[in-house]
Write a protein that holds these residues in place. Structure first.
Motif, mmCIF file in Angstrom:
data_model
loop_
_atom_site.group_PDB
_atom_site.id
_atom_site.type_symbol
_atom_site.label_atom_id
_atom_site.label_comp_id
_atom_site.label_asym_id
_atom_site.label_seq_id
_atom_site.Cartn_x
_atom_site.Cartn_y
_atom_site.Cartn_z
ATOM 1 N N ASP A 222 95.054 -25.415 65.424
ATOM 2 C CA ASP A 222 94.913 -25.989 64.183
ATOM 3 C C ASP A 222 94.673 -27.558 63.695
ATOM 4 N N ILE A 223 95.575 -28.280 64.405
ATOM 5 C CA ILE A 223 95.360 -29.424 64.323
ATOM 6 C C ILE A 223 94.005 -30.022 64.891
ATOM 7 N N ARG A 224 93.495 -29.586 65.824
ATOM 8 C CA ARG A 224 92.182 -29.939 66.356
ATOM 9 C C ARG A 224 91.164 -29.613 65.186
ATOM 10 N N ARG A 225 91.238 -28.566 64.724
ATOM 11 C CA ARG A 225 90.428 -28.168 63.574
ATOM 12 C C ARG A 225 90.517 -29.411 62.434
ATOM 13 N N ILE A 226 91.603 -29.611 61.908
ATOM 14 C CA ILE A 226 92.053 -30.440 60.887
ATOM 15 C C ILE A 226 91.198 -31.880 61.302
ATOM 16 N N VAL A 227 91.685 -32.335 62.425
ATOM 17 C CA VAL A 227 91.011 -33.822 62.903
ATOM 18 C C VAL A 227 89.686 -33.599 62.960
ATOM 19 N N ALA A 228 88.873 -32.394 63.276
ATOM 20 C CA ALA A 228 87.407 -32.387 63.394
ATOM 21 C C ALA A 228 86.868 -32.473 62.078
ATOM 22 N N GLN A 229 87.516 -31.772 61.006
ATOM 23 C CA GLN A 229 87.027 -31.621 59.388
ATOM 24 C C GLN A 229 87.364 -32.858 58.901
ATOM 25 N N ALA A 230 88.346 -33.635 59.020
ATOM 26 C CA ALA A 230 88.824 -34.703 58.274
ATOM 27 C C ALA A 230 88.116 -35.859 57.956
ATOM 28 N N PRO A 231 87.253 -36.495 59.054
ATOM 29 C CA PRO A 231 86.480 -37.579 58.796
ATOM 30 C C PRO A 231 85.444 -37.486 57.514
ATOM 31 N N ALA A 232 84.978 -36.254 57.436
ATOM 32 C CA ALA A 232 83.944 -35.951 56.577
ATOM 33 C C ALA A 232 84.563 -35.766 55.124
#
Length: 281
Positions: A222-232
């Motif tokens: 889930d941390i990977r998913r958040i890191v991937a989504q957060a920049p946008a």
């Protein structure tokens, strides 16, 4: 025949503590007795010699049985203190923990006290992080997401109880329901325990929602998913703050750096353990 005198409150408390196998048995027994009485600690100290009504005795015995079976105090009483707030909790929510207050502290350090800001709390559960931030930064617009509708009901009830109507709650997974929105700060205490960790079958964790605790083979899905989504979803210069396990700081830092976050660092909690990794967009 002589009638036996009713048991006194202080004696009942001692007997209750003796039934609990815990380092904090006395404190836990006190919390349960206060819950059965519907009173606060100050009242108990002043009325320790009062006789116990049969209904209170029976209710207290039932609460002790539940705790002796391992059920968390917070779920038995339906409450848990966090930051300066007394929050409702239930089996649909993770029980707020003191170490997460470090995440709140670090977020507040990066939010102006005298100017508006946009903040997102992902996987809000009881609303602990979102409401703590909102209580300290009344000019901030705070939005909180959770994939659990039952958890959001509890979070919304907490917001109403504390008069924090500026917090908006949205049903959905992480940042998915916030399409097109950008924030000055995103915070999250996501699941980060390894799926096969033996701790999941012990203590309070047995009773908490598995979806709020475990996240894949290494605990970082889930941390990977958040890191991937957060920049946008971050404004230029915006911050991402993630709580994680004591031994995951290096791995989470690497994920943030790979996603081109700047000023990446891992901060320790109040017991000196690596707890929160953050980076700036």
């Amino acid at each position: 025949m002589k009638t036996q005198s009713p048991e006194r409150l202080d004696a009942l408390l001692r007997h209750g503590a003796a039934q609990l196998d815990s380092d904090a048995a006395r404190f836990e027994a006190e919390l349960l007795l206060l819950h059965a009485l519907g009173r606060d600690r100050a009242w108990l100290f002043a009325h320790g010699s009062d006789p116990v009504e049969p209904a209170v005795h029976d209710a207290y015995a039932a609460l002790l049985t539940r705790r002796a079976a391992g059920e968390p105090i917070a779920y038995i009483t339906g409450r848990r203190g966090f930051w300066t707030l007394d929050l409702r909790v239930g089996p649909a929510t993770l029980i707020p923990r003191a170490e997460t207050e470090r995440l709140v502290e670090l977020a507040l350090d990066r939010l102006p006290a005298d100017a508006p800001a946009r903040v997102a709390d992902l996987g809000t559960g009881s609303g602990a992080i979102a409401l703590a931030i909102a209580s300290e930064r009344p000019l901030a617009q705070v939005v909180a997401t959770d994939a659990s509708a039952a958890a959001l009901e509890i979070a919304q009830a907490n917001a109403r109880e504390h008069g924090l109507g500026q917090v908006r709650f949205v049903h959905g997974d992480w940042l998915a329901p916030l399409a097109g929105e950008r924030f000055d700060l995103i915070a999250s205490n996501p699941p980060y325990i390894e799926a096969g960790d033996a701790h999941l079958t012990r203590g309070d964790l047995r009773f908490e929602p598995a979806s709020a605790l475990a996240s894949g083979a290494d605990g970082l899905d889930d941390i990977r998913r958040i890191v991937a989504q957060a920049p946008a979803h971050l404004r230029p210069g915006g911050w991402l703050l993630l709580e994680h396990g004591f031994d995951q700081g290096e791995a989470v830092s690497a994920l943030l750096e790979k996603a081109s976050f700047r000023e990446v660092c891992t901060e320790r909690d109040f017991e000196g353990r690596s707890r929160v990794t953050l980076g700036r967009r």
